[in-house]
Design an enzyme around this catalytic site. Structure first.
Site, PDB file in Angstrom:
ATOM      1  N   ASP A  54       2.606 -11.295  27.703  1.00  0.00           N
ATOM      2  CA  ASP A  54       4.042 -11.088  27.864  1.00  0.00           C
ATOM      3  C   ASP A  54       4.667 -10.621  26.560  1.00  0.00           C
ATOM      4  O   ASP A  54       4.327 -11.122  25.484  1.00  0.00           O
ATOM      5  CB  ASP A  54       4.711 -12.414  28.274  1.00  0.00           C
ATOM      6  CG  ASP A  54       4.700 -12.564  29.783  1.00  0.00           C
ATOM      7  OD1 ASP A  54       4.269 -11.611  30.456  1.00  0.00           O
ATOM      8  OD2 ASP A  54       5.100 -13.634  30.277  1.00  0.00           O
ATOM      9  N   HIS A 258      -3.020 -11.324   0.176  1.00  0.00           N
ATOM     10  CA  HIS A 258      -2.585 -10.997   1.531  1.00  0.00           C
ATOM     11  C   HIS A 258      -1.116 -11.334   1.762  1.00  0.00           C
ATOM     12  O   HIS A 258      -0.711 -11.750   2.828  1.00  0.00           O
ATOM     13  CB  HIS A 258      -3.484 -11.681   2.578  1.00  0.00           C
ATOM     14  CG  HIS A 258      -4.758 -10.933   2.809  1.00  0.00           C
ATOM     15  ND1 HIS A 258      -5.776 -11.395   3.594  1.00  0.00           N
ATOM     16  CD2 HIS A 258      -5.176  -9.727   2.343  1.00  0.00           C
ATOM     17  CE1 HIS A 258      -6.771 -10.512   3.588  1.00  0.00           C
ATOM     18  NE2 HIS A 258      -6.429  -9.498   2.846  1.00  0.00           N
ATOM     19  N   ASP A 275      -0.350  -2.006   0.380  1.00  0.00           N
ATOM     20  CA  ASP A 275      -1.664  -1.974   1.043  1.00  0.00           C
ATOM     21  C   ASP A 275      -1.398  -1.790   2.532  1.00  0.00           C
ATOM     22  O   ASP A 275      -0.976  -2.729   3.212  1.00  0.00           O
ATOM     23  CB  ASP A 275      -2.398  -3.300   0.757  1.00  0.00           C
ATOM     24  CG  ASP A 275      -3.799  -3.336   1.351  1.00  0.00           C
ATOM     25  OD1 ASP A 275      -4.139  -2.472   2.185  1.00  0.00           O
ATOM     26  OD2 ASP A 275      -4.559  -4.259   0.989  1.00  0.00           O
ATOM     27  N   ASP A 286      -6.798   2.367   5.669  1.00  0.00           N
ATOM     28  CA  ASP A 286      -6.526   1.176   4.861  1.00  0.00           C
ATOM     29  C   ASP A 286      -6.500   1.609   3.399  1.00  0.00           C
ATOM     30  O   ASP A 286      -7.547   1.778   2.781  1.00  0.00           O
ATOM     31  CB  ASP A 286      -7.627   0.126   5.104  1.00  0.00           C
ATOM     32  CG  ASP A 286      -7.367  -1.166   4.341  1.00  0.00           C
ATOM     33  OD1 ASP A 286      -6.259  -1.325   3.778  1.00  0.00           O
ATOM     34  OD2 ASP A 286      -8.276  -2.016   4.296  1.00  0.00           O
ATOM     35  N   HIS A 347     -11.957 -10.703  -5.464  1.00  0.00           N
ATOM     36  CA  HIS A 347     -12.423 -10.431  -4.100  1.00  0.00           C
ATOM     37  C   HIS A 347     -13.584  -9.465  -4.140  1.00  0.00           C
ATOM     38  O   HIS A 347     -14.042  -9.062  -5.209  1.00  0.00           O
ATOM     39  CB  HIS A 347     -11.286  -9.922  -3.217  1.00  0.00           C
ATOM     40  CG  HIS A 347     -10.550  -8.732  -3.781  1.00  0.00           C
ATOM     41  ND1 HIS A 347     -11.082  -7.464  -3.789  1.00  0.00           N
ATOM     42  CD2 HIS A 347      -9.334  -8.625  -4.373  1.00  0.00           C
ATOM     43  CE1 HIS A 347     -10.210  -6.625  -4.335  1.00  0.00           C
ATOM     44  NE2 HIS A 347      -9.144  -7.311  -4.717  1.00  0.00           N
ATOM     45  N   HIS A 351     -14.957  -3.103   2.649  1.00  0.00           N
ATOM     46  CA  HIS A 351     -15.405  -3.486   3.993  1.00  0.00           C
ATOM     47  C   HIS A 351     -15.561  -2.227   4.823  1.00  0.00           C
ATOM     48  O   HIS A 351     -15.101  -1.150   4.433  1.00  0.00           O
ATOM     49  CB  HIS A 351     -14.386  -4.434   4.626  1.00  0.00           C
ATOM     50  CG  HIS A 351     -12.954  -3.957   4.515  1.00  0.00           C
ATOM     51  ND1 HIS A 351     -12.396  -3.070   5.405  1.00  0.00           N
ATOM     52  CD2 HIS A 351     -11.989  -4.200   3.585  1.00  0.00           C
ATOM     53  CE1 HIS A 351     -11.140  -2.815   5.054  1.00  0.00           C
ATOM     54  NE2 HIS A 351     -10.863  -3.478   3.939  1.00  0.00           N
ATOM     55  N   HIS A 358     -10.949  -4.475   9.321  1.00  0.00           N
ATOM     56  CA  HIS A 358     -12.211  -5.018   8.823  1.00  0.00           C
ATOM     57  C   HIS A 358     -13.207  -4.785   9.953  1.00  0.00           C
ATOM     58  O   HIS A 358     -13.395  -5.629  10.811  1.00  0.00           O
ATOM     59  CB  HIS A 358     -12.094  -6.501   8.478  1.00  0.00           C
ATOM     60  CG  HIS A 358     -11.202  -6.739   7.291  1.00  0.00           C
ATOM     61  ND1 HIS A 358     -10.796  -7.986   6.895  1.00  0.00           N
ATOM     62  CD2 HIS A 358     -10.646  -5.878   6.405  1.00  0.00           C
ATOM     63  CE1 HIS A 358     -10.016  -7.872   5.816  1.00  0.00           C
ATOM     64  NE2 HIS A 358      -9.915  -6.607   5.508  1.00  0.00           N
ATOM     65  N   GLU A 375     -12.150  -0.938  -3.069  1.00  0.00           N
ATOM     66  CA  GLU A 375     -10.856  -1.485  -3.491  1.00  0.00           C
ATOM     67  C   GLU A 375     -10.936  -2.593  -4.543  1.00  0.00           C
ATOM     68  O   GLU A 375     -10.643  -3.749  -4.253  1.00  0.00           O
ATOM     69  CB  GLU A 375     -10.091  -2.000  -2.270  1.00  0.00           C
ATOM     70  CG  GLU A 375     -10.907  -2.870  -1.320  1.00  0.00           C
ATOM     71  CD  GLU A 375     -10.053  -3.447  -0.187  1.00  0.00           C
ATOM     72  OE1 GLU A 375      -8.921  -3.884  -0.452  1.00  0.00           O
ATOM     73  OE2 GLU A 375     -10.530  -3.479   0.959  1.00  0.00           O
ATOM     74  N   TYR A 379      -5.828  -9.338 -10.866  1.00  0.00           N
ATOM     75  CA  TYR A 379      -4.613 -10.088 -10.544  1.00  0.00           C
ATOM     76  C   TYR A 379      -4.308 -11.083 -11.656  1.00  0.00           C
ATOM     77  O   TYR A 379      -5.028 -12.067 -11.823  1.00  0.00           O
ATOM     78  CB  TYR A 379      -4.774 -10.796  -9.187  1.00  0.00           C
ATOM     79  CG  TYR A 379      -5.255  -9.809  -8.127  1.00  0.00           C
ATOM     80  CD1 TYR A 379      -4.340  -9.009  -7.451  1.00  0.00           C
ATOM     81  CD2 TYR A 379      -6.617  -9.639  -7.875  1.00  0.00           C
ATOM     82  CE1 TYR A 379      -4.770  -8.060  -6.528  1.00  0.00           C
ATOM     83  CE2 TYR A 379      -7.057  -8.693  -6.960  1.00  0.00           C
ATOM     84  CZ  TYR A 379      -6.137  -7.904  -6.287  1.00  0.00           C
ATOM     85  OH  TYR A 379      -6.572  -6.958  -5.386  1.00  0.00           O
ATOM     86  N   ARG A 388      -4.219  -3.239  -7.425  1.00  0.00           N
ATOM     87  CA  ARG A 388      -5.357  -2.929  -6.559  1.00  0.00           C
ATOM     88  C   ARG A 388      -5.253  -1.449  -6.210  1.00  0.00           C
ATOM     89  O   ARG A 388      -4.156  -0.935  -6.007  1.00  0.00           O
ATOM     90  CB  ARG A 388      -5.337  -3.786  -5.282  1.00  0.00           C
ATOM     91  CG  ARG A 388      -6.485  -3.453  -4.310  1.00  0.00           C
ATOM     92  CD  ARG A 388      -6.742  -4.545  -3.253  1.00  0.00           C
ATOM     93  NE  ARG A 388      -5.679  -4.723  -2.281  1.00  0.00           N
ATOM     94  CZ  ARG A 388      -4.823  -5.736  -2.275  1.00  0.00           C
ATOM     95  NH1 ARG A 388      -4.895  -6.681  -3.201  1.00  0.00           N
ATOM     96  NH2 ARG A 388      -3.892  -5.832  -1.344  1.00  0.00           N
ATOM     97  N   GLU A 390      -7.124   1.253  -3.589  1.00  0.00           N
ATOM     98  CA  GLU A 390      -8.051   1.276  -2.456  1.00  0.00           C
ATOM     99  C   GLU A 390      -8.084   2.650  -1.800  1.00  0.00           C
ATOM    100  O   GLU A 390      -7.047   3.210  -1.463  1.00  0.00           O
ATOM    101  CB  GLU A 390      -7.608   0.235  -1.411  1.00  0.00           C
ATOM    102  CG  GLU A 390      -8.420   0.259  -0.127  1.00  0.00           C
ATOM    103  CD  GLU A 390      -7.984  -0.820   0.868  1.00  0.00           C
ATOM    104  OE1 GLU A 390      -6.793  -1.160   0.904  1.00  0.00           O
ATOM    105  OE2 GLU A 390      -8.858  -1.316   1.603  1.00  0.00           O
TER     106      GLU A 390
HETATM  107 MN   LIG Z   1      -8.929  -3.123   2.719  1.00  0.00          MN
END
Ligand SMILES: [Mn+2]
Length: 421
Positions: A54, A258, A275, A286, A347, A351, A358, A375, A379, A388, A390
């Site tokens: 819905d 994230h 990103d 991405d 990280h 990917h 991903h 990427e 930080y 970053r 990428e």
């Molecule tokens: Mn990525």
């Protein structure tokens, strides 16, 4: 409006029937089903379409779309070389009557019968109510079933896929039931020329939208304004939706991997990390760029930026067939560690990219036709400074091709872009 819709109904029906089947011809998906059938032997594959929710725009499940190109809920695809018909699509009967479940309200649908067989290329399209009997007959001839479903979160309601799985287990205890991903992931990991062309388009849409947004970006804007500009650019260029929640992080938020609440006001002197990825026809880009809010990197920002850029170049240099993921990671890690920032690269290097941001794929060595992201990032939370970079990279026969190479990336290119109006 509702009355008018009745008059226009015929046109809507014709249009929607056309639009629920992908732009690729039926033979394209037939080949994929044949590849899957070739792996099944004494087994069957059962692939439900995504269930409709819905108030949510319908998006087909990736495996169902991969095998049929059909965007419609409540369908079941059954594949088995052991069956009388190796491929059967089960569909609810069409509802042409009046009322709010009729096609005048929901848009035209594919139904059982010859027309759907012709449009989709699936050998048999039959009424959904025939599934139980058909499957019961087939179950006597197979010992394994590959089933495609998403497990629901522990605290959420039980998914329709799980309900179906339980029924199958109860009724056919002799069947070994395995996830469909065991046989589809390896197919989906290597992209064909149509998939690569689609990914290239999604990447180009993302590059041009980022480019115009970077040009317009300035201190005082809110992160969500930047997000809206990017996503407006996606839609204007034909993307159906972002492939994942856009990340726009300024200042301290640039150092949060994230971060996607995107609510902060961008201050002068800060970096802005974006990103994002446009999805086009079920394939998503991405790409990450990090830029100075006021158009010029400070010395410290430039220092860290150049380091990440150097690490990324080293990693991309390492991408070619036969190379392991950890070698690509190591190439970037070496550059960052030698500069003394190893502990701030927190990280992995990337990917697989495809229908999922991903995307499916194992840790096997790289092969031509794989599309991956590269990427690296650094930080520095205490300095409110995160960088970053990428890009999306296709593994080719003799190395790789950066699909997102057209988007400015060097310090000079980015500063020049932000100077121009
Ligand atoms: Mn990525």
């Amino acid at each position: 409006m509702i009355v008018r819709r009745k008059i226009l109904g015929v046109f809507f029906l014709l249009f929607f029937i056309y639009s629920v089947v992908s732009a690729q011809g039926p033979e394209y998906y037939k080949k994929r089903r044949d590849s899957l059938l070739a792996k099944l032997e004494n087994a069957a594959a059962l692939v439900p379409a995504a269930w409709e929710k819905d108030l949510e725009t319908f998006r087909q499940s990736n495996n169902f779309y991969y095998l049929t190109g059909v965007e419609q809920p409540s369908l079941l695809l059954l594949l088995s070389p052991a069956a009388r018909s190796p491929e059967i699509l089960f569909l609810p009967a069409r509802n042409l009557a009046e009322g709010n479940l009729s096609e005048a309200w929901t848009g035209a649908k594919l139904g059982p019968g010859a027309e759907t067989e012709k449009k989709t290329g699936v050998a048999r399209a039959v009424d959904r109510s025939a599934f139980e009997a058909t499957f019961a007959y087939l179950a006597g001839k197979i010992d394994r079933l590959y089933f495609d479903y998403d497990p629901s979160p522990l605290e959420g309601p039980v998914s329709a896929g799980e309900v179906m799985l339980k029924k199958l287990r109860d009724r056919y205890p002799h069947l070994e039931i395995l996830p469909l991903s065991r046989i589809t992931d390896s197919l989906r990991t290597i992209k064909d020329s149509v998939e690569i062309a689609t990914l290239q388009k999604a990447v180009d849409i993302t590059c041009r939208s980022l480019e115009e947004t970077i040009r317009a970006l300035e201190p005082g804007m809110y992160e969500y304004e930047v997000e809206a500009l990017i996503e407006y650019g996606f839609h204007r260029r034909g993307s159906q939706r972002p492939g994942f929640s856009s990340i726009v992080g300024s200042g301290p938020n640039s150092a949060i991997l994230h971060y996607n609440s995107n609510r902060r006001k961008i201050e002068p002197g800060e970096l802005v990390l974006m990103d994002v990825g446009a999805e086009l026809d079920y394939y998503t880009a991405d790409i990450t760029r990090t830029v100075p809010a006021n158009g010029k990197f400070s010395d410290r920002q430039r220092e860290i930026y150049q380091l990440v850029l150097k690490a990324q170049a080293a990693a991309i240099e390492a991408v070619r067939p036969g190379v392991a993921w950890k070698e690509v990671l190591q190439a970037a890690r070496k550059v960052i560690e030698e500069a003394g920032y190893g502990e701030y690269f927190i990280h992995s290097i990337g990917h697989y990219l495809g229908m999922d941001v991903h995307d499916v794929g194992s840790s096997q060595p790289l092969e031509p036709g794989m599309v991956i992201t590269v990427e690296p990032g650094i930080y520095l939370t205490e300095e409110s400074l995160g960088v970053r970079i990428e890009d999306d990279v296709l593994v080719t026969q003799d190395g790789c091709r950066v699909l997102s190479a057209s988007l400015p990336k060097s310090v000079e290119e980015i500063e020049a872009l932000m100077r121009s109006d």
